[in-house]
Design a protein around this motif. Sequence first.
Motif, short mmCIF file in Angstrom:
data_model
loop_
_atom_site.label_atom_id
_atom_site.label_comp_id
_atom_site.label_asym_id
_atom_site.label_seq_id
_atom_site.Cartn_x
_atom_site.Cartn_y
_atom_site.Cartn_z
N GLU A 1 -24.92 26.22 -18.17
CA GLU A 1 -24.03 25.80 -19.25
C GLU A 1 -24.09 26.86 -20.34
N THR B 1 -23.38 23.08 -23.84
CA THR B 1 -22.22 22.23 -23.64
C THR B 1 -22.61 21.06 -22.73
N ASP C 1 -19.11 16.92 -17.98
CA ASP C 1 -17.80 16.27 -18.03
C ASP C 1 -17.80 15.15 -17.00
N GLY D 1 -20.02 22.45 -16.18
CA GLY D 1 -18.94 23.22 -16.80
C GLY D 1 -18.75 24.60 -16.22
N PRO E 1 -14.97 22.14 -21.25
CA PRO E 1 -14.84 21.32 -22.46
C PRO E 1 -16.12 21.38 -23.28
N ALA E 2 -15.97 21.39 -24.60
CA ALA E 2 -17.14 21.53 -25.46
C ALA E 2 -17.10 20.51 -26.60
N GLU E 3 -16.43 19.38 -26.37
CA GLU E 3 -16.43 18.32 -27.38
C GLU E 3 -17.81 17.67 -27.48
N ASP E 4 -18.50 17.58 -26.35
CA ASP E 4 -19.83 16.98 -26.32
C ASP E 4 -20.87 18.05 -26.05
N ASP F 1 -18.42 12.49 -22.19
CA ASP F 1 -17.01 12.06 -22.12
C ASP F 1 -16.07 13.15 -22.60
N GLN F 2 -16.61 14.11 -23.31
CA GLN F 2 -15.84 15.27 -23.78
C GLN F 2 -14.57 14.86 -24.55
N ASP G 1 -12.73 12.30 -24.14
CA ASP G 1 -11.76 11.54 -23.36
C ASP G 1 -12.10 10.06 -23.48
#
Lengths: 190, 374
Positions: free
Chosen positions: B150, B172, B175, B190, B196-199, B226-227, B229
Motif C-alpha cells: 500500500e 491507504t 477497498d 490497492g 482509493p485513499a478516502e480511508d 469503505d473508501q 462508498d
Amino acid sequence: MRSTRSHTTLLTAIVLSLVSASAAIAGPPRAAQAGGPAASATEPTPFARVYLAIKGCTSCSHCRTTIRQMVNTKSAGGETRMSADQVEVRYPKPGPVPLKDVIHSLAENRLHDLSLVDVLFEARGTIAPGPNGTATFKLAETGQAFPITIDKAVRRPADGTAVRLTAVVDGWRTKDKSGLSLYARTIETN
Amino acid sequence: MASKPFAAALLAAAVSMTPSFAAAQDSIQDKLHFSGYGEVHYNSHELSEEGVIENDPPAEVDVHRFVLGWRYDFTPKIRMDAEVDFEHAATEIELEYAYLEYDLAAATSLRAGAVLMPVGPLNEFHEPPNYYSVERPYVESSIMPTTWQEIGLGLVGRIGGGALGYRAYVVTGLDASGFDSFNGIREGRGHGAEAPAEDLAGVARLDYASTSGLSLGGSAYYGGADQGDSTLGDATVTILSADARFKRSGLDLKGVVYHTSVGDADVISNTVGATIGDKMLGWYGEAAYDVLRRDREGSSGRALFLFGRYESFDTNESVPSGFTANPAADRQVVTGGLSYMPVENVAFKADVEHWQDDTDADLTRFNLGAAFQF
C-alpha cells in the motif's frame, strides 16, 4: 488482480537490467575478493574504510535496511554503503575507527541467514616496530594501533613513513574478538 | 518488439566497452544496485483463482513470478528501492514496492511510497528460496493477501543490538468492494494503482530475534475499508498476527496465525452479493530439516530440506447474522516435499499437496518448481 500489459515497462526494465549488469561486469572486482578496494573516480579517498564481505540475506530490501542499521549503530559516524556481497563503512575524516564494534555488528547478527565472510581494513597511518620483532600499524592522527603481519611479498617501508594500508582483519572469529590483528595486502607510500 | 531488447543489449555492451565511459560507470556502479527473483511452476492440477477445490482440474505450467529490482543510493543516507513483478510470464505487471528511504538516525529510517505491509513473516520476505514449498503457504494468500503493498509512510528500525525490529506505517486502506467469500480481503488491496485513499490504515510489526535461533513476531493492522462508498457502510478491517520460528542445527520449525475481523460485514455482503466473513482465521505449522546441513562449518554450501506443513484457513470463520457460512471456505491443506538448494539463492522444489474442505471435497496435486533470487 489489477494488471496491464506494458511492453514499454518491460523494455525499460530489460534495458536497465542490461546496463546495470554490464556496468557490474565491466567494473573493478570486489575489494574483499581482489585484494584491494575499488577506487572511486568521483569522491576523494576517505581516511579509512572497513569492508565487510557478507553472504545471504541481501536480496530483500528489508534485510538490506536491517543490515545497514545494525552497522550504523556501531560505526560511530561512519558512512555505511551496501552492495550485493559487501558492506563498506567509510570514515571521510581522521578519527577513531571502532573496528571491533563494526565487525561485531554483523558477526553476531540475528538475521535468519546472514554470515560475515571476510573483513578488509584500509586506512592512512604509519608502521612502527612492535615488541619481539613484531610490527604495529598506527592510524594517522589518532594513535589507534593494531598488530600487523607483513608478508615478505609486500614491501615494508621505513618505520614512521606515512602509508596507506590495505589489510585483511584477523581474530574476529574468536568469541571475545579482543585480539584483532591485521595482515597487510598492500602498503602504498605517498 | 523482439529486435528492441537485442538492440538494447548491443547498446549496453558497446557502452560498457568504451573507455571514456569508465569513470561514469564507476559512479553508477557505486550507486545503482540490481536484484531480482523468479520461479517457474508445474502443477499437476491448477488451482482456481479463489483457492476453491474443483473436480479434477487440468495440469498447468507457469512462469509464476519474474521480478526485477533496483536500488539507487542518492547519498549514503537517502535511497530509492523498487521492484517490478512480471507475473505469469509477464502477462500481469505489478509494482511490488517502490519507496524512498531516509535514515533519520543510526537505526531509524523513514520510508515513503509503496511499501510492503509488515504483517506476518512472509509478506516482506516473499522471495521463493525463503520458503520450501513450490507455492507460498495458502494461509498467506487467502487470509493474509501476500504480496500486499500500500502507499504510505512510516518508520523502520532495529534496536537492542539488532534484537528488536519494528515497522510502523500509515497507509491507504483496503477497498471492501473487492472482498469475497473465498479470498477474503485479497482483492481489496490497492496495489498503489490510482487506489482509493478516502480511508487510511495503521499497521505495525515488532519482531524479536535471539542468537539461539528463536524469533518471535507480532503484527497489527486496523483501517477503514469503505473508501467513502456509503453502500459499504462503515467498513473496517482489523488483522492480528503472531508467528514463531526456531532455526538451528539444520532444523527449521515455524508456526503462524492470522485473525481478521471485518466491520459492517453484513453491509458489505449485501453490496458485493457474497457472504463476507466478519471473522477469518488461518494458521499453519511447518517443520523442515536440512539433511545436508549447510549450516555446518566447512559444508559444501548445498542444502536439501525435507519439509511438512499443515494449514487450516476459513474465510467464513464467522459470518454476519442472517448469512450462512460457506463450508467450502473452511479449507485444510497438508503439504510435504523437498527443496534442494545447490547454492544459497537457487532452489529446486517438489511437493505434494492434499486439500480438503468442509464439504468433504478433496484434491491431491503434485508440484514442481525452480526458483532463484539475487
